[in-house]
Design a protein around this motif. Sequence first.
Motif, PDB file in Angstrom:
ATOM      1  N   GLY A   1       6.511   3.010   4.112  1.00 54.07           N
ATOM      2  CA  GLY A   1       7.725   2.564   4.797  1.00 54.07           C
ATOM      3  C   GLY A   1       8.739   2.036   3.815  1.00 54.07           C
ATOM      4  O   GLY A   1       9.077   2.687   2.822  1.00 54.07           O
ATOM      5  N   THR A   2       9.223   0.824   4.058  1.00 52.68           N
ATOM      6  CA  THR A   2      10.249   0.240   3.183  1.00 52.68           C
ATOM      7  C   THR A   2       9.647  -0.472   1.970  1.00 52.68           C
ATOM      8  O   THR A   2      10.364  -1.156   1.254  1.00 52.68           O
ATOM      9  N   GLY A   3       8.348  -0.320   1.739  1.00 52.28           N
ATOM     10  CA  GLY A   3       7.745  -0.771   0.494  1.00 52.28           C
ATOM     11  C   GLY A   3       7.232  -2.189   0.430  1.00 52.28           C
ATOM     12  O   GLY A   3       6.836  -2.639  -0.646  1.00 52.28           O
ATOM     13  N   SER A   4       7.194  -2.911   1.522  1.00 49.42           N
ATOM     14  CA  SER A   4       6.816  -4.331   1.471  1.00 49.42           C
ATOM     15  C   SER A   4       5.462  -4.563   0.815  1.00 49.42           C
ATOM     16  O   SER A   4       5.324  -5.442  -0.037  1.00 49.42           O
ATOM     17  N   VAL A   5       4.450  -3.797   1.195  1.00 48.34           N
ATOM     18  CA  VAL A   5       3.101  -4.021   0.664  1.00 48.34           C
ATOM     19  C   VAL A   5       3.039  -3.669  -0.817  1.00 48.34           C
ATOM     20  O   VAL A   5       2.587  -4.472  -1.638  1.00 48.34           O
ATOM     21  N   VAL A   6       3.495  -2.484  -1.179  1.00 47.78           N
ATOM     22  CA  VAL A   6       3.366  -2.052  -2.578  1.00 47.78           C
ATOM     23  C   VAL A   6       4.234  -2.911  -3.505  1.00 47.78           C
ATOM     24  O   VAL A   6       3.842  -3.214  -4.639  1.00 47.78           O
ATOM     25  N   LEU A   7       5.379  -3.358  -3.038  1.00 47.86           N
ATOM     26  CA  LEU A   7       6.226  -4.216  -3.873  1.00 47.86           C
ATOM     27  C   LEU A   7       5.627  -5.611  -4.041  1.00 47.86           C
ATOM     28  O   LEU A   7       5.801  -6.240  -5.084  1.00 47.86           O
TER      29      LEU A   7
ATOM     30  N   ARG B   1      14.147   5.490   0.573  1.00 49.60           N
ATOM     31  CA  ARG B   1      15.433   5.027   0.041  1.00 49.60           C
ATOM     32  C   ARG B   1      15.519   3.505   0.157  1.00 49.60           C
ATOM     33  O   ARG B   1      15.902   2.817  -0.783  1.00 49.60           O
ATOM     34  N   LYS B   2      15.137   2.973   1.321  1.00 46.33           N
ATOM     35  CA  LYS B   2      15.140   1.512   1.523  1.00 46.33           C
ATOM     36  C   LYS B   2      14.177   0.837   0.555  1.00 46.33           C
ATOM     37  O   LYS B   2      14.478  -0.213  -0.008  1.00 46.33           O
TER      38      LYS B   2
END
Length: 171
Positions: A17-23, A45-46
């Motif tokens: 998704g918008t990357g919350s976990v991986v970031l 993109r997000k």
Amino acid sequence: AQVKNKDAPRILDICCGTGSVVLTFDERYPQSVAIGYDFSPGMLRKAREKNSTGRGIFVEGDAADLPFADDCFDVVTCSHALYELKGQIRHKALHEMQRVVHTDGYVLLMEHEIPRHPVVRLLFYIRMLSMGSKDAREFMRGGVDHLQNIFARVTLSHSRSGKSKLMCCRK
């Protein structure tokens, strides 16, 4: 995620998704190789916009057909997304996660708990029906049996809020 003993853990977040976990992994383990993987260009993109360190890597693709070598990640995650995949695609995606994680690595899966409040539960089931996956409700209701057919060890825990469950899977 038990990556403290690794100098540069390799982390893959499926359906990022918008990357919350991986970031979050990228921030906590700056030496890591943190890859977010999703089919949606808009979500990616997000995620790239949120990638303040510039270290996170984001790849577009199909969760049921990962382009990574066998046994190459220390941790594979998927948060609140498996239920959205249709039965056979979900099954293939789980097998792919098992394939790409190291023998001593972890596949961490987080999903919604079925709400206890009757009105909220009804809305939850309406959402499940509207998602298009006929077996989403059965998947959400199920325990870890379907995972034990793929992974050798599976443990189940619940968030303090009671809104999510975490399944920790090992090869």
